[in-house]
Motif scaffolding. Sequence first.
Motif, short mmCIF file in Angstrom:
data_model
loop_
_atom_site.label_atom_id
_atom_site.label_comp_id
_atom_site.label_asym_id
_atom_site.label_seq_id
_atom_site.Cartn_x
_atom_site.Cartn_y
_atom_site.Cartn_z
N ILE A 126 21.82 -6.26 34.31
CA ILE A 126 20.44 -5.95 34.41
C ILE A 126 20.37 -4.39 34.43
CG2 ILE A 126 19.47 -7.87 35.39
CD1 ILE A 126 19.18 -6.27 38.17
N MET A 127 19.14 -3.81 34.00
CA MET A 127 18.95 -2.47 34.13
C MET A 127 17.49 -2.26 34.62
SD MET A 127 18.06 0.23 30.95
CE MET A 127 19.51 0.41 30.14
N ILE A 128 17.37 -1.41 35.68
CA ILE A 128 15.97 -1.23 36.26
C ILE A 128 15.72 0.28 36.23
CG2 ILE A 128 14.49 -1.48 38.41
CD1 ILE A 128 16.60 -3.36 39.34
N THR A 129 14.88 0.63 35.63
CA THR A 129 14.36 2.09 35.13
C THR A 129 12.76 1.87 35.52
OG1 THR A 129 14.01 1.83 32.86
CG2 THR A 129 16.17 2.69 33.56
N ALA A 130 12.27 2.86 36.25
CA ALA A 130 10.82 3.12 36.40
C ALA A 130 10.21 1.76 37.13
CB ALA A 130 10.14 3.49 35.51
N GLY A 131 11.16 1.22 38.16
CA GLY A 131 10.59 -0.18 38.73
C GLY A 131 10.73 -1.40 37.56
N VAL A 132 10.93 -1.21 36.38
CA VAL A 132 11.07 -2.30 35.43
C VAL A 132 12.40 -2.82 35.02
CG1 VAL A 132 10.37 -3.09 32.94
CG2 VAL A 132 8.98 -1.31 34.32
N GLU A 137 16.82 7.75 28.76
CA GLU A 137 15.61 7.89 28.35
C GLU A 137 14.48 7.61 29.29
OE1 GLU A 137 14.92 4.38 25.90
OE2 GLU A 137 16.37 4.97 24.32
N SER A 138 14.97 7.11 30.63
CA SER A 138 14.11 7.14 31.87
C SER A 138 13.90 8.33 32.54
CB SER A 138 14.50 6.26 32.94
OG SER A 138 15.66 6.60 33.53
N GLY A 139 14.91 9.28 32.37
CA GLY A 139 14.92 10.75 33.14
C GLY A 139 14.97 10.54 34.52
N CYS A 140 15.76 9.44 35.10
CA CYS A 140 16.03 9.50 36.48
C CYS A 140 16.80 10.62 36.97
CB CYS A 140 16.72 8.05 36.72
SG CYS A 140 18.18 8.03 35.99
N ASP A 141 16.56 10.83 38.27
CA ASP A 141 17.49 11.74 39.21
C ASP A 141 18.54 11.05 39.66
OD1 ASP A 141 15.57 13.61 38.59
OD2 ASP A 141 14.52 13.02 40.44
N ILE A 142 18.49 9.84 40.08
CA ILE A 142 19.70 9.17 40.64
C ILE A 142 20.06 7.98 39.64
CG2 ILE A 142 20.72 8.21 42.72
CD1 ILE A 142 18.61 9.78 44.18
N MET A 153 12.23 7.68 45.92
CA MET A 153 13.22 8.36 44.93
C MET A 153 13.10 8.10 43.50
SD MET A 153 14.56 10.29 47.17
CE MET A 153 15.85 11.01 46.55
N ASP A 154 13.60 8.93 42.52
CA ASP A 154 13.58 8.39 41.06
C ASP A 154 14.78 8.04 40.91
OD1 ASP A 154 13.28 8.42 38.33
OD2 ASP A 154 13.14 10.72 38.08
N VAL A 155 15.14 6.58 40.92
CA VAL A 155 16.16 5.89 40.94
C VAL A 155 16.39 4.93 39.89
CG1 VAL A 155 15.62 4.40 42.98
CG2 VAL A 155 18.32 4.75 42.20
N ALA A 156 17.46 4.78 39.24
CA ALA A 156 17.66 3.63 38.38
C ALA A 156 18.84 2.91 38.66
CB ALA A 156 17.69 4.29 36.73
N LEU A 157 18.94 1.77 38.04
CA LEU A 157 20.17 0.78 38.33
C LEU A 157 20.73 0.26 37.17
CD1 LEU A 157 21.91 -0.93 40.42
CD2 LEU A 157 20.04 -2.39 40.30
N LEU A 158 21.94 0.22 36.91
CA LEU A 158 22.71 -0.49 35.99
C LEU A 158 23.66 -1.30 36.82
CD1 LEU A 158 23.68 2.12 33.40
CD2 LEU A 158 22.02 0.59 33.09
N ALA A 159 23.56 -2.88 36.65
CA ALA A 159 24.05 -3.67 37.46
C ALA A 159 25.01 -4.81 36.72
CB ALA A 159 23.42 -4.49 38.59
#
Length: 130
Positions: free
Chosen positions: A38-44, A66-71, A120-126
């Motif tokens: 999964i990928m979570i960006t901007a809570g999606v 593309e999300s422009g996340c900080d973390i 925080m402006d965080v994204a996840l790749l899991a």
Amino acid sequence: MFDDPRGPIEKYLWGSFVINGEEHSGSGDDRKGKGKDIMITAGVVRRWKERQGHVLTESMVERVLESGCDILIIGNGAEGALEVPDSVIDYLNDNGVARVMVLKTPDACRAYNELFRKGMDVALLAHGTC
């Protein structure tokens, strides 16, 4: 492996995530939700369809930019089998991600929840297995 009813990631077990009450597991025809990677960006939550094999490449992380996340937190599998070369971390940093954290997927879920709840402006790749 990971359980946090406060969410947004409520549960992670081998190959399965529960995020905001929705299960994401499997691959191919047996896939539920977005699948086991999964990928979570901007809570999606989205399917991390680019992840192939067990060595991360720049092409596997491009879409998260593309999300422009900080973390960015990278969950490298239940047992840490997904290798994340320094060159990929450098690529992310060079393209605007200020901080990259590489953790086993249960720890990545925990870190994501903590930072997300702090605003925080965080994204996840899991990666959901291995």
